[in-house]
Scaffold this motif. Sequence first.
Motif, PDB file in Angstrom:
ATOM      1  N   TRP A   1      73.447   7.692  40.842  1.00 49.90           N
ATOM      2  CA  TRP A   1      73.945   8.308  39.606  1.00 49.90           C
ATOM      3  C   TRP A   1      72.811   9.006  38.864  1.00 49.90           C
ATOM      4  O   TRP A   1      72.937  10.158  38.443  1.00 49.90           O
ATOM      5  CB  TRP A   1      74.608   7.231  38.757  1.00 49.90           C
ATOM      6  CG  TRP A   1      74.922   7.633  37.346  1.00 49.90           C
ATOM      7  CD1 TRP A   1      75.545   8.767  36.922  1.00 49.90           C
ATOM      8  CD2 TRP A   1      74.621   6.888  36.165  1.00 49.90           C
ATOM      9  NE1 TRP A   1      75.669   8.780  35.557  1.00 49.90           N
ATOM     10  CE2 TRP A   1      75.108   7.640  35.068  1.00 49.90           C
ATOM     11  CE3 TRP A   1      74.022   5.658  35.925  1.00 49.90           C
ATOM     12  CZ2 TRP A   1      74.985   7.196  33.757  1.00 49.90           C
ATOM     13  CZ3 TRP A   1      73.898   5.214  34.610  1.00 49.90           C
ATOM     14  CH2 TRP A   1      74.375   5.980  33.551  1.00 49.90           C
ATOM     15  N   ARG A   2      71.657   8.320  38.747  1.00 43.56           N
ATOM     16  CA  ARG A   2      70.516   8.914  38.054  1.00 43.56           C
ATOM     17  C   ARG A   2      69.963  10.122  38.805  1.00 43.56           C
ATOM     18  O   ARG A   2      69.412  11.041  38.205  1.00 43.56           O
ATOM     19  CB  ARG A   2      69.406   7.866  37.871  1.00 43.56           C
ATOM     20  CG  ARG A   2      69.692   6.818  36.811  1.00 43.56           C
ATOM     21  CD  ARG A   2      69.653   7.386  35.412  1.00 43.56           C
ATOM     22  NE  ARG A   2      68.325   7.847  35.067  1.00 43.56           N
ATOM     23  CZ  ARG A   2      67.380   7.095  34.510  1.00 43.56           C
ATOM     24  NH1 ARG A   2      67.637   5.826  34.244  1.00 43.56           N
ATOM     25  NH2 ARG A   2      66.210   7.608  34.222  1.00 43.56           N
ATOM     26  N   GLN A   3      70.123  10.128  40.128  1.00 51.80           N
ATOM     27  CA  GLN A   3      69.660  11.251  40.934  1.00 51.80           C
ATOM     28  C   GLN A   3      70.644  12.424  40.931  1.00 51.80           C
ATOM     29  O   GLN A   3      70.365  13.465  41.533  1.00 51.80           O
ATOM     30  CB  GLN A   3      69.414  10.799  42.378  1.00 51.80           C
ATOM     31  CG  GLN A   3      68.230   9.858  42.536  1.00 51.80           C
ATOM     32  CD  GLN A   3      68.066   9.362  43.962  1.00 51.80           C
ATOM     33  OE1 GLN A   3      69.048   9.169  44.680  1.00 51.80           O
ATOM     34  NE2 GLN A   3      66.828   9.154  44.384  1.00 51.80           N
TER      35      GLN A   3
ATOM     36  N   ILE B   1      79.950   7.398  35.784  1.00 50.99           N
ATOM     37  CA  ILE B   1      79.923   8.391  36.863  1.00 50.99           C
ATOM     38  C   ILE B   1      81.058   9.396  36.689  1.00 50.99           C
ATOM     39  O   ILE B   1      80.861  10.612  36.807  1.00 50.99           O
ATOM     40  CB  ILE B   1      80.006   7.697  38.230  1.00 50.99           C
ATOM     41  CG1 ILE B   1      78.736   6.879  38.485  1.00 50.99           C
ATOM     42  CG2 ILE B   1      80.209   8.707  39.353  1.00 50.99           C
ATOM     43  CD1 ILE B   1      78.840   5.932  39.661  1.00 50.99           C
ATOM     44  N   CYS B   2      82.267   8.890  36.407  1.00 53.50           N
ATOM     45  CA  CYS B   2      83.408   9.786  36.173  1.00 53.50           C
ATOM     46  C   CYS B   2      83.122  10.738  35.026  1.00 53.50           C
ATOM     47  O   CYS B   2      83.447  11.932  35.082  1.00 53.50           O
ATOM     48  CB  CYS B   2      84.667   8.977  35.879  1.00 53.50           C
ATOM     49  SG  CYS B   2      85.325   8.044  37.282  1.00 53.50           S
ATOM     50  N   LEU B   3      82.493  10.213  33.981  1.00 54.50           N
ATOM     51  CA  LEU B   3      82.157  11.045  32.830  1.00 54.50           C
ATOM     52  C   LEU B   3      81.166  12.129  33.229  1.00 54.50           C
ATOM     53  O   LEU B   3      81.287  13.291  32.812  1.00 54.50           O
ATOM     54  CB  LEU B   3      81.569  10.162  31.733  1.00 54.50           C
ATOM     55  CG  LEU B   3      81.520  10.737  30.319  1.00 54.50           C
ATOM     56  CD1 LEU B   3      82.910  11.118  29.835  1.00 54.50           C
ATOM     57  CD2 LEU B   3      80.887   9.723  29.381  1.00 54.50           C
TER      58      LEU B   3
ATOM     59  N   ILE C   1      87.047  13.029  32.258  1.00 56.42           N
ATOM     60  CA  ILE C   1      87.027  12.205  31.055  1.00 56.42           C
ATOM     61  C   ILE C   1      88.203  11.238  31.020  1.00 56.42           C
ATOM     62  O   ILE C   1      88.047  10.048  30.691  1.00 56.42           O
ATOM     63  CB  ILE C   1      87.028  13.094  29.794  1.00 56.42           C
ATOM     64  CG1 ILE C   1      85.803  14.008  29.800  1.00 56.42           C
ATOM     65  CG2 ILE C   1      87.032  12.241  28.533  1.00 56.42           C
ATOM     66  CD1 ILE C   1      85.790  15.018  28.674  1.00 56.42           C
ATOM     67  N   ASP C   2      89.407  11.707  31.356  1.00 54.00           N
ATOM     68  CA  ASP C   2      90.581  10.835  31.315  1.00 54.00           C
ATOM     69  C   ASP C   2      90.428   9.659  32.279  1.00 54.00           C
ATOM     70  O   ASP C   2      90.760   8.521  31.941  1.00 54.00           O
ATOM     71  CB  ASP C   2      91.851  11.630  31.647  1.00 54.00           C
ATOM     72  CG  ASP C   2      92.245  12.586  30.536  1.00 54.00           C
ATOM     73  OD1 ASP C   2      91.795  12.376  29.389  1.00 54.00           O
ATOM     74  OD2 ASP C   2      92.988  13.541  30.809  1.00 54.00           O
ATOM     75  N   GLU C   3      89.923   9.930  33.480  1.00 51.35           N
ATOM     76  CA  GLU C   3      89.718   8.843  34.439  1.00 51.35           C
ATOM     77  C   GLU C   3      88.656   7.884  33.937  1.00 51.35           C
ATOM     78  O   GLU C   3      88.788   6.657  34.075  1.00 51.35           O
ATOM     79  CB  GLU C   3      89.313   9.405  35.801  1.00 51.35           C
ATOM     80  CG  GLU C   3      89.142   8.322  36.862  1.00 51.35           C
ATOM     81  CD  GLU C   3      88.756   8.871  38.224  1.00 51.35           C
ATOM     82  OE1 GLU C   3      88.455   8.059  39.126  1.00 51.35           O
ATOM     83  OE2 GLU C   3      88.757  10.108  38.401  1.00 51.35           O
TER      84      GLU C   3
END
Length: 250
Positions: free
Chosen positions: A36-38, A74-76, A81-83
């Motif tokens: 995620w950070r990558q 991660i979704c954001l 956004i909704d997920e």
Amino acid sequence: ECWQLLERIDASVRSDDDHARYAHRYAELTRAQLLWRQGRLAEAYTRTDRVLELAKRVGDTLLYQMGLMTKAEICLGEGRIDESLMVLRDALSHLPSESPELYAQYERILACASASRETFTAARAHYDRAKRLCESSNNVPGVAELERIWMAVSERADGEQSAGGTEASVRESPVDSVLHGVAALMMNGTRFEFVAREIVSLLATTDCVDCAVALAHRAGGTTEILSSTGPALIGPATISGRELCLSIGS
């Protein structure tokens, strides 16, 4: 270096059952967070689902909640956004009580989601609450991660507002902010410093006092101002005796 350490951990796996051991399943969460950070969000999403499977298999509730929070972020990051909010609601419904670290992450995600929807006043309120939670529990890594993410959010918000966005048209109502604050108090009721700070924030939001101050009485007789609102009374030596005093905790 983090990736190399994770590879060394993976090299110690001898069977599928090893993946379910404590060290290995938390290493899997670390790998998802590293991806995620990558910026490798699709891979991070897949790894997070693996974390959730492992947590379910062994009944690790804390890991499951941490996995859901990571999945929501991660979704954001992918703009879903909704997920993200749907995952976040699932996480909150099972959130262990008295977990300020996870609750601070919850508020951090709400801050970023609000900023993504251009509700910048709400974003700031959630950011402030996340910071109060981290500071009240002396969570230094939590403050650092919050500031890192908030800096990126603020830069994006400044760009969007300078491009013609208007904060007033999407302002969160005071009622929403108060409800979030009360919910946070109920979830973190034994974190006395947080309770004190949050009550001062609620009093400021509702505009129902001229001034308020939260004081912590330390060992040795010292007094520290945790939070305040209104005109600058406000020091322990100037307390007049006419105010309402609420004792919180010990």
